[in-house]
Design an enzyme around this catalytic site. Structure first.
Site, PDB file in Angstrom:
ATOM      1  CB  CYS A  66      -0.991  -0.036   1.161  1.00 40.15           C
ATOM      2  SG  CYS A  66      -2.362   1.144   0.952  1.00 40.15           S
ATOM      3  CD  GLU A  96      -2.062  -6.373   4.546  1.00 42.96           C
ATOM      4  OE1 GLU A  96      -2.176  -5.171   4.841  1.00 42.96           O
ATOM      5  OE2 GLU A  96      -1.964  -6.771   3.364  1.00 42.96           O
ATOM      6  CG  HIS A 147      -4.375  -3.343   2.675  1.00 40.05           C
ATOM      7  ND1 HIS A 147      -3.230  -3.143   3.429  1.00 40.05           N
ATOM      8  CD2 HIS A 147      -4.747  -2.117   2.211  1.00 40.05           C
ATOM      9  CE1 HIS A 147      -2.926  -1.851   3.443  1.00 40.05           C
ATOM     10  NE2 HIS A 147      -3.826  -1.211   2.705  1.00 40.05           N
TER      11      HIS A 147
END
Length: 306
Positions: free
Chosen positions: A142, A237, A235
């Site tokens: 990001c 994660e 993202h």
């Protein structure tokens, strides 16, 4: 294999509940193997949530991984006590004589600011310069990816008219590349950002390959020609509830915030979001770990002569 973490890291208990195996230094010393050394520069305000997200992905590996956490000494966190950082994290001065197989740089809530106005701008540039001779592979997420693309290639950041907030379908563009080995044609990626990097500039960089993209939002996962720098704007994660927590946080603060797109079933905030990006989050991290393990020198000090 487990990941080695600093003794007593609080998030260890949460990871244990999820059967993510960790090992502390006292036990790791009894094993005659060469683990991968990964340094995580955690720029997110909620440190423990981010720790858990990335350790979960790193822990899904047959390779033992030693993890150190890094913080920026030039910025005083308002969300994490200094005592916590001093106990479980290290400063750049403490690690700059060391060598690592991998560096992971997270996102940060400073994306609307010009890069040079960020408090830790110079420290982060110093870390980026150091990483080119002291780290084998680097993985930027990001805002971390935006900063790295600007640092390496001079690509410019642009402010979006509306926040990109939700879960979106992205397409795999090169199935032959090892970083997207096993990826589906189309997969889902959470996004939460107010900015983008100039897509035309990205496509003009000869030493940068775009591996996944969206027909409207442009590139998402990119890799340098030598495979040693990975950049991702999304993202993978994130936990199931991360976007929900962000949405309700902004509502509580009185911020102007729309519902995250393609997230709550029927846009009903009372329904459990569908967790449809988890497998590709694990897959990307597994591929990155595998490539790092296969290519990194056994003696990391050899990086100085590369």
């Amino acid at each position: 294999m487990p990941i080695k973490i600093i003794e007593g890291l609080p998030v260890r208990e949460k990871l244990r509940e999820e059967r993510i195996f960790t090992i502390e230094e006292s036990r790791a010393h009894t094993q005659d193997i060469r683990p991968l050394r990964i340094l995580i520069l955690n720029l997110m305000p909620l440190k423990q949530a981010t720790e858990r997200q990335f350790l979960r992905l790193l822990g899904n590996s047959p390779i033992q991984i030693d993890v150190d956490f890094l913080y920026t000494a030039s910025y005083e966190s308002s969300n994490t006590p200094t005592s916590y950082l001093q106990e479980y994290y290290q400063s750049f001065d403490q690690v700059k004589e060391q060598f690592y197989d991998g560096l992971l740089v997270t996102g940060a809530p400073v994306e609307k600011m010009p890069f040079e106005d960020v408090d830790y701008y110079q420290e982060l540039r110093d870390i980026m310069t150091w990483a080119q001779t002291h780290v084998f592979n680097r993985y930027f997420v990001c805002w971390g990816a935006q900063f790295a693309l600007n640092y390496y290639y001079g690509i410019e950041k642009e402010l979006l008219d509306e926040k990109l907030f939700g879960v979106y379908p992205y397409r795999t563009l090169n199935f032959e590349h090892p970083y997207v080995r096993g990826f589906d044609d189309v997969f889902h990626v959470p996004h939460s950002r107010h900015t983008r990097m100039n897509a035309e500039q990205i496509l003009q960089v000869e030493g940068l390959e775009v591996l996944t993209g969206h027909e409207v939002f442009g590139p998402d996962l990119m890799v340098s020609q030598d495979g040693r720098d990975v950049f991702i704007f999304g993202h993978l994660e994130y936990d199931r509830e991360t976007l929900s927590l962000e949405y309700h946080r902004d509502l509580h603060r009185g911020d102007r915030i729309a519902l995250p797109e393609n997230y709550f079933p029927d846009d009903d905030v009372n329904r459990l979001p569908v967790f449809n990006w988890r497998s590709h989050g694990h897959l990307l991290m597994h591929n990155w770990i595998n490539e790092t393990y296969q290519e990194t020198p056994y003696n990391l000090e050899e990086l100085l002569s590369w």
